[in-house]
Enzyme design. Structure first.
Site, PDB file in Angstrom:
ATOM      1  N   TYR A 148       7.551  -1.254  -5.945  1.00 47.94           N
ATOM      2  CA  TYR A 148       6.939  -2.431  -5.323  1.00 47.94           C
ATOM      3  C   TYR A 148       6.792  -3.590  -6.315  1.00 47.94           C
ATOM      4  O   TYR A 148       7.091  -4.739  -5.989  1.00 47.94           O
ATOM      5  CB  TYR A 148       5.573  -2.028  -4.760  1.00 47.94           C
ATOM      6  CG  TYR A 148       4.852  -3.106  -4.002  1.00 47.94           C
ATOM      7  CD1 TYR A 148       5.301  -3.531  -2.753  1.00 47.94           C
ATOM      8  CD2 TYR A 148       3.695  -3.686  -4.512  1.00 47.94           C
ATOM      9  CE1 TYR A 148       4.628  -4.510  -2.047  1.00 47.94           C
ATOM     10  CE2 TYR A 148       3.011  -4.662  -3.810  1.00 47.94           C
ATOM     11  CZ  TYR A 148       3.478  -5.074  -2.584  1.00 47.94           C
ATOM     12  OH  TYR A 148       2.813  -6.049  -1.881  1.00 47.94           O
ATOM     13  N   LYS A 199     -14.537   5.851   5.353  1.00 48.83           N
ATOM     14  CA  LYS A 199     -15.122   7.139   4.958  1.00 48.83           C
ATOM     15  C   LYS A 199     -16.643   7.116   5.068  1.00 48.83           C
ATOM     16  O   LYS A 199     -17.257   8.087   5.533  1.00 48.83           O
ATOM     17  CB  LYS A 199     -14.689   7.475   3.528  1.00 48.83           C
ATOM     18  CG  LYS A 199     -13.210   7.814   3.405  1.00 48.83           C
ATOM     19  CD  LYS A 199     -12.803   8.038   1.951  1.00 48.83           C
ATOM     20  CE  LYS A 199     -11.326   8.353   1.836  1.00 48.83           C
ATOM     21  NZ  LYS A 199     -10.903   8.614   0.432  1.00 48.83           N
ATOM     22  N   ARG A 283      -7.482  -3.915 -13.425  1.00 52.07           N
ATOM     23  CA  ARG A 283      -6.721  -5.141 -13.106  1.00 52.07           C
ATOM     24  C   ARG A 283      -7.696  -6.217 -12.661  1.00 52.07           C
ATOM     25  O   ARG A 283      -8.534  -5.986 -11.792  1.00 52.07           O
ATOM     26  CB  ARG A 283      -5.696  -4.880 -12.007  1.00 52.07           C
ATOM     27  CG  ARG A 283      -4.938  -6.139 -11.573  1.00 52.07           C
ATOM     28  CD  ARG A 283      -3.941  -5.830 -10.475  1.00 52.07           C
ATOM     29  NE  ARG A 283      -2.834  -5.042 -10.986  1.00 52.07           N
ATOM     30  CZ  ARG A 283      -2.158  -4.158 -10.257  1.00 52.07           C
ATOM     31  NH1 ARG A 283      -2.497  -3.931  -9.005  1.00 52.07           N
ATOM     32  NH2 ARG A 283      -1.148  -3.505 -10.786  1.00 52.07           N
TER      33      ARG A 283
END
Length: 331
Positions: A148, A199, A283
């Site tokens: 990707y 969740k 990141r």
């Protein structure tokens, strides 16, 4: 005065769907295109073309008679999906981007926006939780994520070449973890905020959820309304080089869980699974150039954005009968 016209590709997906809505709010006539219709609500587009943009003729068809193109179509998903299907993802996206650029140039499009990704940044710069924010110039020497990331970086170069040869005015943004309502929240293509919201919505107060990795990996997250406004501002700017589009607030995945649990008024226990993919260690986005170029940056707080996202996902699960009515804590 003639209305501005725009094509939004990937309009059956999360960001593309919101982009259509944003352009309509500005008075545009909008053509939407995707291989599928939006999953959760009808598109506001004036025209929706079901098209496979891997195919040259479909790209020619959808780019006809539009002033601007917002190229958001991509085969992508969460970290599990893009690491498991690298060949599939890279092939599909290279075909989409190469065909869309050529079709837009052939059709005389005035502006072409391309959605790149923070996955293009070198892996070696993202090995620490306390990562230094990534600057645009950090992209080279190149060492992006396999599959990707390489495909996104190559497509950035394609945009550059088309601009340099005078074929098309191109604008590029590198997205950093976009989230918000009316997006995929299960099935393998969802991103971390949506998965965590799902969740926690499904678990009872005091229950346990699974988190991939050790939970200490870090990211910054951008709310979708800020994303589409940023896309438009970048597309209309005179800046032809790629720009980061994200926030610079770094949080761990465990912190993200705590924030969502607080919004849900639940206490949850986390079970970490270090065998599952977790991507880079850290990141973050350096927004210095974005601020300099646009005099603007994303402003929605993570708490506000997550509150809207959780509320929407919870309501979808309630509507589907997957959360018994009356068991969701009041907020």
């Amino acid at each position: 005065m003639r209305r501005q016209t725009a094509l939004v590709t990937g309009a059956g997906g999360f960001i593309g769907h919101h982009m259509v809505r944003y352009l309509k709010s500005l008075g545009y006539w909008v053509r939407a295109a995707d291989i599928k219709l939006p999953e959760f609500e009808d598109s506001q587009a004036d025209e929706f073309e079901l098209a496979d943009l891997r195919q040259w003729e479909d790209c020619r068809k959808v780019t006809r008679e539009v002033d601007e193109v917002y190229q958001l179509a991509a085969d992508m998903g969460g970290i599990g999906y893009i690491t498991a299907f690298r060949a599939h993802v890279a092939r599909n996206n290279v075909l989409i981007n190469a065909h869309m650029l050529e079709a837009a140039a052939e059709s005389g499009v005035s502006r072409y926006f391309y959605s790149s990704s923070a996955c293009i940044y070198p892996m070696s710069l993202q090995e620490s939780e306390d990562v230094s924010p990534l600057k645009e110039e950090d992209a080279y020497p190149a060492e992006p994520e396999e599959g990707y990331g390489w495909e996104k970086l190559y497509s950035e170069k394609l945009c550059q070449y088309y601009a340099e040869e005078g074929k098309l005015q191109t604008r590029v943004a590198r997205f950093h973890n976009v989230y918000g309502p009316v997006g995929t929240f299960e099935g393998g293509r969802e991103k971390a905020p949506a998965a965590i919201c799902r969740k926690i919505a499904l678990v009872s107060d005091g229950g346990e959820i699974e988190v991939w990795g050790d939970g200490q990996q870090t990211r910054s997250f951008m709310y979708v309304d800020d994303c589409v406004e940023g896309i438009y501002r970048i597309a209309q700017s005179d800046h032809s080089q790629p720009l980061n589009l994200g926030t610079d607030r770094l949080v761990s995945i465990d912190e993200l869980v705590r924030l969502v649990a607080g919004i849900a008024s639940k206490t949850v226990t986390v079970r970490h699974d270090p065998t599952k993919p977790q991507g880079v260690r850290g990141r973050n986005s350096d927004n210095s150039r974005l601020r300099d170029v646009l005099r603007w940056e994303p402003a929605t707080t993570l708490e506000d954005g997550l509150r809207d996202t959780y509320s929407w996902i919870e309501s979808e699960l309630l509507r589907a009968g997957r959360i018994p009515t009356g068991t969701a804590p009041p907020r």
